[in-house]
Design an enzyme around this catalytic site. Structure first.
Site, PDB file in Angstrom:
ATOM      1  N   LYS A 282     -17.567  -0.855   5.642  1.00  0.00           N
ATOM      2  CA  LYS A 282     -17.974  -1.833   4.639  1.00  0.00           C
ATOM      3  C   LYS A 282     -19.471  -1.817   4.375  1.00  0.00           C
ATOM      4  CE  LYS A 282     -17.308  -6.576   3.077  1.00  0.00           C
ATOM      5  NZ  LYS A 282     -16.637  -7.871   3.305  1.00  0.00           N
TER       6      LYS A 282
ATOM      7  N   MET B  28      24.304   9.586   2.664  1.00  0.00           N
ATOM      8  CA  MET B  28      24.122  10.928   3.199  1.00  0.00           C
ATOM      9  C   MET B  28      24.370  10.958   4.707  1.00  0.00           C
ATOM     10  SD  MET B  28      23.586  14.037   2.393  1.00  0.00           S
ATOM     11  CE  MET B  28      22.600  14.357   0.935  1.00  0.00           C
TER      12      MET B  28
ATOM     13  N   GLU C 136       0.816  -1.216   0.000  1.00  0.00           N
ATOM     14  CA  GLU C 136       0.000   0.000   0.000  1.00  0.00           C
ATOM     15  C   GLU C 136       0.849   1.265   0.000  1.00  0.00           C
ATOM     16  OE1 GLU C 136      -2.576  -3.200   1.951  1.00  0.00           O
ATOM     17  OE2 GLU C 136      -0.492  -2.518   2.173  1.00  0.00           O
TER      18      GLU C 136
ATOM     19  N   PHE D 267     -11.578  -6.860  14.130  1.00  0.00           N
ATOM     20  CA  PHE D 267     -10.480  -7.366  13.303  1.00  0.00           C
ATOM     21  C   PHE D 267     -10.168  -6.385  12.177  1.00  0.00           C
ATOM     22  CE2 PHE D 267      -9.128  -9.907   9.557  1.00  0.00           C
ATOM     23  CZ  PHE D 267      -7.884 -10.296  10.045  1.00  0.00           C
ATOM     24  N   GLN D 268      -8.916  -6.029  12.066  1.00  0.00           N
ATOM     25  CA  GLN D 268      -8.411  -5.088  11.069  1.00  0.00           C
ATOM     26  C   GLN D 268      -9.144  -3.745  11.121  1.00  0.00           C
ATOM     27  OE1 GLN D 268      -8.145  -7.029   7.161  1.00  0.00           O
ATOM     28  NE2 GLN D 268      -6.076  -7.695   7.667  1.00  0.00           N
TER      29      GLN D 268
END
Length: 554
Positions: free
Chosen positions: A163, A468, A51, A113-114
């Site tokens: 959802k 760097m 993602e 969940f999630q």
């Protein structure tokens, strides 16, 4: 007509002119993905490896085009994986809309969940964010998100969709996209005052940033530069706005900017700061920055006025409209004595010396420019290679240099290159510069470039250290190289083959010239590893908190 939330989602995307969306599916967004499947002829979905890569791709799409980038992720870890990409877009004022799924409204706040409270998590790094709790609110919320992303100072907006909202139904009516309200108003009296100050200047300097690229047009800035004969310097975010080779282009300013640009801001009697915020990588020592100058600041965001450096005159509004109004009041000028001083300083600018016995960054970048021509688009990760690219690329396009400035996000490059390539089409050449440190963070997106046959050429500067940070340790930490030598044994050619793309290994300029020429002929993505010395430095350098008197040139 009666539609469910997923159908409304697709219809509003099409209303807003969205043709490409980047994302990764999951349980909370299955309804949305099912509808995207049914409408694949209307919207192209690009599946990334992660993602975060999708968020950087949406960002790169926006930077390459000026249009709003769109990314979609599922709930929980899918949503939180977008956070770095959203913050990157926020710091650089990039228009992006991020859609996340969430658990059903009855499960919100129950540690389901999630589940993640992504609205709260992203509040500090978005222009605005929403959680849609009723399907009746979905269409207007999406429309507002696109409007906010492009209005005023641009930036990312997040829309979280539970959802059940994607499954519920309501009446839907198509609408024409709302006209973005461009900031065309400004204080005309202040514009006249600014013109009077500029006309009276003996040693004027224009210092501009990424806000010019985000404005309605870059052309008024170029017109001001040439009509008033004012030399111009720019921040990392504005490379390419004034073409390379323009005699009034002094090069980049700031920590790794050129000596002449930093000296000019120190000696100028008038500084016109346009679309820039005097960041700590430019105004490293605010108390001494442009202290001999009357400072005029032009910015669309009133919160940036005088935030980091004291200024004398401010004008709030879109830079393009302000400069168009100012131009008729500007007297043509040449400033011969000032330019003579500048030409003298330019003889002291840092120029790297080529060593035929080894491969050097400026040689590589020069060869890329020679073979690609002026129409190429360059993307970078973050680190030494980013600064070398900014210093040595010969840009000719205002949107031809894509990099993470404000957040300095290592791992930004591959996703952004994918987004830019999708936006510009496969006939447009996109070249990404990266270092072995940055590249390891998100090289998994190689599978995305392969899957979609994107002809991105990735040039990897491999010094086998975190360059760097190591440079700072060399200069300021007594050469105590704590955790900057990862001891990695990555074989980039074999790894490239494992992903299904072509890899090259180069240790000389001749090897690179041949590899790059062949890469230009290939249909899909390529990697070119360039072995460089671990002690290669980005010069010049002004230490944090320093000024022109502290510049390091060797």
């Amino acid at each position: 007509m009666l539609l469910n939330g997923s159908q409304i989602f697709v219809e509003v995307l099409c209303e807003q002119g969205v043709d490409t969306i980047f994302g990764y599916p999951g349980g909370a967004v299955l309804n949305l993905y099912d509808e995207l499947y049914k409408n694949s002829d209307r919207i192209t979905h690009i599946l990334t490896a992660h993602e975060q890569g999708a968020s950087h791709a949406a960002d790169g799409y926006a930077r390459a085009t000026g249009r709003t980038g769109v990314v979609l992720a599922t709930s929980g870890p899918g949503a939180t994986n977008l956070v770095t990409g959203i913050a990157t877009a926020y710091m650089d004022s990039i228009p992006m809309v991020a859609f996340t799924g969430n658990v059903g409204t009855s499960l919100l706040g129950r540690d389901s969940f999630q589940e993640a409270y992504i609205e709260g998590i992203t509040m500090p790094i978005t222009k605005h964010n929403f959680t849609v709790r009723r399907v009746e609110d979905l269409a207007d919320t999406m429309r507002a998100a696109f409007r906010i992303a492009q209005s005023g100072r641009k930036g990312p907006v997040l829309v979280d969709i539970p959802k059940d909202v994607t499954a519920n139904k309501c009446e839907f009516t198509h609408q024409q996209p709302e006209q973005i309200r461009t900031v065309t108003t400004f204080d005309e009296e202040r514009v006249a005052q600014a013109a009077e100050i500029i006309n009276g200047a003996q040693r004027p300097l224009i210092y501009f940033g990424g806000g010019v690229r985000s404005a309605a047009s870059c052309q008024p800035l170029r017109d001001l530069v040439h009509k008033a004969g004012i030399p111009a310097t720019y921040t990392l975010m504005a490379a390419g706005v004034v073409p390379y080779g323009d005699p009034l282009n002094l090069g980049m300013i700031g920590m790794h900017g050129c000596y002449t640009a930093n000296r000019a801001v120190n000696e100028a009697d008038v500084v016109i700061a346009i679309g820039t915020r005097f960041s700590d990588r430019v105004a490293l020592k605010p108390s001494t920055f442009a202290k001999k100058a009357t400072i005029i600041q032009i910015d669309i965001d009133p919160s940036e006025i005088g935030k980091n450096v004291d200024i004398d005159l401010s004008i709030v509004g879109d830079a393009a409209y302000i400069l168009r109004a100012m131009l008729p009041m500007i007297e043509p000028a040449q400033h011969d004595e000032w330019m003579a001083l500048i030409h003298d300083w330019q003889s002291h600018d840092y120029h790297p010396k080529s060593d035929p016995s080894r491969l050097m960054p400026h040689q590589v970048i020069g060869e890329v420019c020679s073979q690609c021509g002026p129409e190429a688009v360059y993307v970078t990760d973050v680190g030494q290679h980013q600064m070398w690219a900014a210093q040595y690329l010969r840009h000719a396009k205002s949107r031809g240099f894509i990099t993470s400035g404000g957040l300095g996000t290592m791992g930004f490059g591959y996703g952004a290159a994918i987004g830019a390539q999708m936006a510009l089409g496969r006939d447009q050449r996109v070249v990404m510069f990266t270092g072995d440190g940055s590249f390891h963070m998100n090289l998994n997106e190689a599978c995305t470039a392969v899957s979609y046959e994107l002809p991105i050429i990735t040039v990897i500067f491999n010094n086998q250290v975190l360059g760097m940070v190591r440079q700072w340790q060399t200069s300021f930490y007594g050469k105590r190289y704590s955790q900057t030598d990862p001891h990695r044994k990555t074989d980039y050619v074999k790894l490239a083959e494992g992903f299904g793309l072509k890899g090259y290994h180069c240790e000389t300029l001749a090897e690179f010239q041949a590899a790059f020429a062949e890469a230009l002929t290939r249909k899909g993505p390529t990697w070119i590893e360039c072995v460089i010395d671990k002690d290669e430095k980005v010069l010049p350098m002004i230490p944090a908190g320093g000024d022109i008197n502290d510049i390091i040139m060797d």
